[in-house]
Design an enzyme around this catalytic site. Structure first.
Site, PDB file in Angstrom:
ATOM      1  N   LYS A   1       0.832  -1.213   0.000  1.00  0.00           N
ATOM      2  CA  LYS A   1       0.000   0.000   0.000  1.00  0.00           C
ATOM      3  C   LYS A   1       0.865   1.260   0.000  1.00  0.00           C
ATOM      4  CE  LYS A   1      -2.413  -0.621   3.749  1.00  0.00           C
ATOM      5  NZ  LYS A   1      -2.021  -1.951   4.263  1.00  0.00           N
TER       6      LYS A   1
ATOM      7  N   ARG B   1      11.062  -6.656   6.042  1.00  0.00           N
ATOM      8  CA  ARG B   1      11.045  -5.193   5.908  1.00  0.00           C
ATOM      9  C   ARG B   1      11.988  -4.508   6.905  1.00  0.00           C
ATOM     10  NH1 ARG B   1       5.362  -2.136   5.554  1.00  0.00           N
ATOM     11  NH2 ARG B   1       5.097  -2.629   7.751  1.00  0.00           N
TER      12      ARG B   1
END
Ligand code: AMP
Length: 208
Positions: A14, A123
């Site tokens: 996103k 991440r």
């Protein structure tokens, strides 16, 4: 006017897509996660309230979240459209949002949980500039940012226990929002498992 919501599990991309869209359509990218992290960094009252919840992967209460969002949407740069990333996450938030603005597109970025866990575990973020690295876009030299050589860190909520909790919350609280918007015929879907530019091409097709 494009008043867009991006909905998808953590790790769907996103943030990446939102940045591309903001640039393409000249609209601000408003991420509630980023707004909270900003408050935490500045050690505001809101930041202190939110931090313990966020670190555990829990949601910040609806009213606190929506007051922050409402304030941001009143800024001048949102008058010609905006892109919301990470909000609404619950039905009460969606209802409160309807009182503030009219949403034109709700776009689901779809990936499965296995890929979400893989992406989130990998991440890392730069302490200095906030740039994000991961599976698809690793840093050149392990553990340091390509841009400013600062150390990369793993968000507390990207650790395994919090990831599990966040995905559960997504399926229980956020995914049902697609049904809330569906009767208005403004819900679309793109494939978040593709390379970022392919997902972006699907998004552009929907908005153009
Ligand atoms: P994100 O970067 O979007 O994953 O958000 C990080 C964390 O901020 C979430 O796990 C929540 O704790 C909190 N948060 C972000 N957006 C919201 C929201 N709309 N409602 C409640 N909590 C939120």
């Amino acid at each position: 006017m494009n008043n867009i919501l991006l909905i998808g599990p953590q790790g769907a991309g996103k943030g990446t897509q939102a940045k591309l869209l903001a640039k393409q359509y000249h609209i601000p990218h408003i991420s509630t996660g980023d707004l909270f992290r900003e408050h935490i960094k500045r050690q505001t009252v809101l930041g202190l309230q939110a931090k313990t919840l966020i670190d555990k992967g829990k949601l910040v209460p609806d009213r606190i979240t929506m007051e922050m969002v409402k304030e941001r949407l009143e800024d001048k740069d949102c008058q010609q459209g905006f892109l919301l990333d990470g909000v609404p996450r619950t039905l009460p938030q969606a209802e409160m949002l309807d009182e503030i603005v009219e949403i034109t597109h709700v776009i689901e970025i779809k990936i499965n949980d296995d890929l979400a866990v893989k992406r989130l575990s990998a991440r890392r973020q730069c302490k200095q500039c906030g740039r994000i690295y991961g599976l698809d876009l690793p840093e050149k030299k392990k553990g340091v940012c390509d841009d400013d050589n600062a150390l990369l860190y793993q968000r507390d909520d990207d650790k395994p226990e919090a990831i599990k909790k966040r995905l559960e919350l997504y399926h229980d609280e956020t995914e049902p929002l697609l049904e809330y918007y569906r009767p208005r015929n403004i819900v679309f879907q793109v494939d978040g498992s593709l390379p970022a530019e392919k997902t972006f091409a699907q998004l552009k097709k929907i908005i153009d």
